[in-house]
Design a protein around this motif. Structure first.
Motif, mmCIF file in Angstrom:
data_model
loop_
_atom_site.group_PDB
_atom_site.id
_atom_site.type_symbol
_atom_site.label_atom_id
_atom_site.label_comp_id
_atom_site.label_asym_id
_atom_site.label_seq_id
_atom_site.Cartn_x
_atom_site.Cartn_y
_atom_site.Cartn_z
ATOM 1 N N TRP A 48 -45.891 -43.851 -3.928
ATOM 2 C CA TRP A 48 -46.758 -43.737 -5.101
ATOM 3 C C TRP A 48 -47.369 -42.345 -5.210
ATOM 4 O O TRP A 48 -47.392 -41.757 -6.295
ATOM 5 C CB TRP A 48 -47.852 -44.810 -5.062
ATOM 6 C CG TRP A 48 -47.400 -46.138 -5.588
ATOM 7 C CD1 TRP A 48 -46.126 -46.618 -5.651
ATOM 8 C CD2 TRP A 48 -48.236 -47.158 -6.137
ATOM 9 N NE1 TRP A 48 -46.102 -47.884 -6.179
ATOM 10 C CE2 TRP A 48 -47.391 -48.250 -6.499
ATOM 11 C CE3 TRP A 48 -49.605 -47.290 -6.337
ATOM 12 C CZ2 TRP A 48 -47.878 -49.429 -7.061
ATOM 13 C CZ3 TRP A 48 -50.101 -48.470 -6.899
ATOM 14 C CH2 TRP A 48 -49.251 -49.524 -7.264
ATOM 15 N N ALA A 49 -47.881 -41.825 -4.095
ATOM 16 C CA ALA A 49 -48.498 -40.494 -4.113
ATOM 17 C C ALA A 49 -47.470 -39.444 -4.506
ATOM 18 O O ALA A 49 -47.768 -38.517 -5.276
ATOM 19 C CB ALA A 49 -49.088 -40.171 -2.745
ATOM 20 N N LEU A 50 -46.244 -39.597 -4.003
ATOM 21 C CA LEU A 50 -45.180 -38.658 -4.322
ATOM 22 C C LEU A 50 -44.857 -38.682 -5.810
ATOM 23 O O LEU A 50 -44.650 -37.632 -6.436
ATOM 24 C CB LEU A 50 -43.932 -39.011 -3.508
ATOM 25 C CG LEU A 50 -42.802 -37.977 -3.455
ATOM 26 C CD1 LEU A 50 -43.310 -36.647 -2.906
ATOM 27 C CD2 LEU A 50 -41.648 -38.500 -2.608
ATOM 28 N N TRP A 51 -44.847 -39.876 -6.390
ATOM 29 C CA TRP A 51 -44.567 -39.986 -7.818
ATOM 30 C C TRP A 51 -45.713 -39.455 -8.679
ATOM 31 O O TRP A 51 -45.480 -38.903 -9.755
ATOM 32 C CB TRP A 51 -44.244 -41.436 -8.194
ATOM 33 C CG TRP A 51 -42.797 -41.747 -7.970
ATOM 34 C CD1 TRP A 51 -42.247 -42.472 -6.947
ATOM 35 C CD2 TRP A 51 -41.698 -41.298 -8.774
ATOM 36 N NE1 TRP A 51 -40.884 -42.505 -7.058
ATOM 37 C CE2 TRP A 51 -40.518 -41.804 -8.162
ATOM 38 C CE3 TRP A 51 -41.598 -40.524 -9.915
ATOM 39 C CZ2 TRP A 51 -39.254 -41.549 -8.698
ATOM 40 C CZ3 TRP A 51 -40.347 -40.276 -10.438
ATOM 41 C CH2 TRP A 51 -39.187 -40.779 -9.843
ATOM 42 N N ILE A 52 -46.931 -39.597 -8.190
ATOM 43 C CA ILE A 52 -48.077 -39.027 -8.907
ATOM 44 C C ILE A 52 -47.948 -37.509 -8.963
ATOM 45 O O ILE A 52 -48.143 -36.879 -10.013
ATOM 46 C CB ILE A 52 -49.409 -39.440 -8.235
ATOM 47 C CG1 ILE A 52 -49.667 -40.938 -8.440
ATOM 48 C CG2 ILE A 52 -50.574 -38.612 -8.791
ATOM 49 C CD1 ILE A 52 -50.834 -41.476 -7.635
ATOM 50 N N VAL A 53 -47.591 -36.921 -7.818
ATOM 51 C CA VAL A 53 -47.389 -35.468 -7.768
ATOM 52 C C VAL A 53 -46.264 -35.057 -8.705
ATOM 53 O O VAL A 53 -46.377 -34.065 -9.442
ATOM 54 C CB VAL A 53 -47.072 -35.026 -6.320
ATOM 55 C CG1 VAL A 53 -46.656 -33.551 -6.296
ATOM 56 C CG2 VAL A 53 -48.279 -35.236 -5.425
ATOM 57 N N ARG A 54 -45.183 -35.814 -8.706
ATOM 58 C CA ARG A 54 -44.044 -35.501 -9.576
ATOM 59 C C ARG A 54 -44.435 -35.555 -11.049
ATOM 60 O O ARG A 54 -44.046 -34.682 -11.838
ATOM 61 C CB ARG A 54 -42.898 -36.479 -9.299
ATOM 62 C CG ARG A 54 -42.165 -36.221 -7.989
ATOM 63 C CD ARG A 54 -41.224 -37.357 -7.668
ATOM 64 N NE ARG A 54 -40.444 -37.091 -6.465
ATOM 65 C CZ ARG A 54 -39.728 -38.011 -5.827
ATOM 66 N NH1 ARG A 54 -39.694 -39.261 -6.282
ATOM 67 N NH2 ARG A 54 -39.034 -37.694 -4.744
ATOM 68 N N LEU A 55 -45.199 -36.566 -11.426
ATOM 69 C CA LEU A 55 -45.608 -36.706 -12.823
ATOM 70 C C LEU A 55 -46.525 -35.565 -13.246
ATOM 71 O O LEU A 55 -46.414 -35.050 -14.368
ATOM 72 C CB LEU A 55 -46.289 -38.061 -13.040
ATOM 73 C CG LEU A 55 -45.376 -39.290 -12.939
ATOM 74 C CD1 LEU A 55 -46.195 -40.579 -12.996
ATOM 75 C CD2 LEU A 55 -44.327 -39.273 -14.049
ATOM 76 N N VAL A 56 -47.429 -35.175 -12.361
ATOM 77 C CA VAL A 56 -48.318 -34.046 -12.653
ATOM 78 C C VAL A 56 -47.497 -32.768 -12.826
ATOM 79 O O VAL A 56 -47.746 -31.969 -13.743
ATOM 80 C CB VAL A 56 -49.362 -33.863 -11.536
ATOM 81 C CG1 VAL A 56 -50.127 -32.551 -11.716
ATOM 82 C CG2 VAL A 56 -50.332 -35.038 -11.518
ATOM 83 N N LEU A 57 -46.509 -32.590 -11.970
ATOM 84 C CA LEU A 57 -45.655 -31.407 -12.060
ATOM 85 C C LEU A 57 -44.827 -31.394 -13.339
ATOM 86 O O LEU A 57 -44.673 -30.349 -13.981
ATOM 87 C CB LEU A 57 -44.725 -31.336 -10.843
ATOM 88 C CG LEU A 57 -45.351 -30.789 -9.565
ATOM 89 C CD1 LEU A 57 -44.380 -30.931 -8.397
ATOM 90 C CD2 LEU A 57 -45.757 -29.335 -9.740
ATOM 91 N N VAL A 58 -44.287 -32.551 -13.708
ATOM 92 C CA VAL A 58 -43.521 -32.633 -14.956
ATOM 93 C C VAL A 58 -44.410 -32.278 -16.138
ATOM 94 O O VAL A 58 -44.006 -31.515 -17.031
ATOM 95 C CB VAL A 58 -42.924 -34.045 -15.141
ATOM 96 C CG1 VAL A 58 -42.380 -34.220 -16.559
ATOM 97 C CG2 VAL A 58 -41.812 -34.294 -14.132
ATOM 98 N N ALA A 59 -45.627 -32.816 -16.138
ATOM 99 C CA ALA A 59 -46.571 -32.503 -17.217
ATOM 100 C C ALA A 59 -46.885 -31.012 -17.248
ATOM 101 O O ALA A 59 -46.969 -30.394 -18.322
ATOM 102 C CB ALA A 59 -47.854 -33.307 -17.032
#
Length: 208
Positions: A48-59
């Motif tokens: 979950w934390a990894l996906w949160i980081v990924r989503l922030v980076l995509v944004a």
């Protein structure tokens, strides 16, 4: 543009620190990769934390690209006719920001397909064994060329982007000019050297 750039810069600093763990061997590097997936446990579920980081980076990437396009259009509208006399006072990093951004966007796609999904990975991609995957990638000439060219683009982008972000956010001033440019140069050099050291280490057999 400045805020999204600084978010990505923060990620690059953390990413290069993680990449350098490859010099401590497969157990250390694979253990770090596993930690990223269980970060925040037991509050957060697996990855979950990894996906949160990924989503922030995509944004951040999308915001950066959209901002670049909008600023480019404003520049054209503000001065539709080019200056008759042009003096090349801007640095090479400044003049290549747009092309560098395109190179990095293409690299991000390739990098994900190579070391995250394994779609274009040379040899057999092994989930949960990132150390071996890194060795495989940098055992090919094209993997090294793509990565090193992209990291040089990162260095140039950071060199100009860090200083430019400081000006945009009101941190820059005539008194701080020398310090900010020096910090931008140092940051770009450290990041580029850190990232490039991994493929060089694999090519020379230091990491195997």
């Amino acid at each position: 543009m400045a805020v999204s750039g600084l978010i990505m810069l923060g990620y690059l600093v953390a990413h290069v620190a993680g990449n350098l763990k490859v010099f401590f061997g497969p157990e250390e590097f694979n253990g770090y990769a596993h930690w990223l997936r269980v970060l925040g446990a037991p509050v957060l579920h697996h990855e979950w934390a990894l996906w949160i980081v990924r989503l922030v980076l995509v944004a951040a990437v999308v915001a950066h690209a959209v901002s670049a396009y909008q600023l480019s259009r404003r520049d054209v509208r503000a001065r539709p006719t080019a200056y008759v006399h042009r003096r090349r006072r801007a640095s090479y990093a400044t003049r290549t920001m747009r092309w560098g951004g395109i190179v990095l966007a293409l690299f991000i796609v390739w990098h994900i397909l190579d070391l995250t999904t394994g779609t274009v990975h040379p040899g057999g991609f092994e989930e949960g064994r990132p150390y071996q995957n890194v060795i495989d990638t940098f055992s090919t000439w094209y993997g090294n060329v793509i990565y090193i060219v992209a990291m040089l683009a990162v260095g140039l982008h950071v060199r100009h982007g860090f200083w430019s972000a400081a000006q945009t956010l009101g941190v820059g001033s005539a008194r701080r000019e020398r310090f900010l440019r020096g910090a931008a140069n140092l940051l770009a050099l450290v990041l580029t050297a850190g990232f490039v050291s991994v493929p060089v280490a694999v090519m020379t057999g230091v990491v195997s």
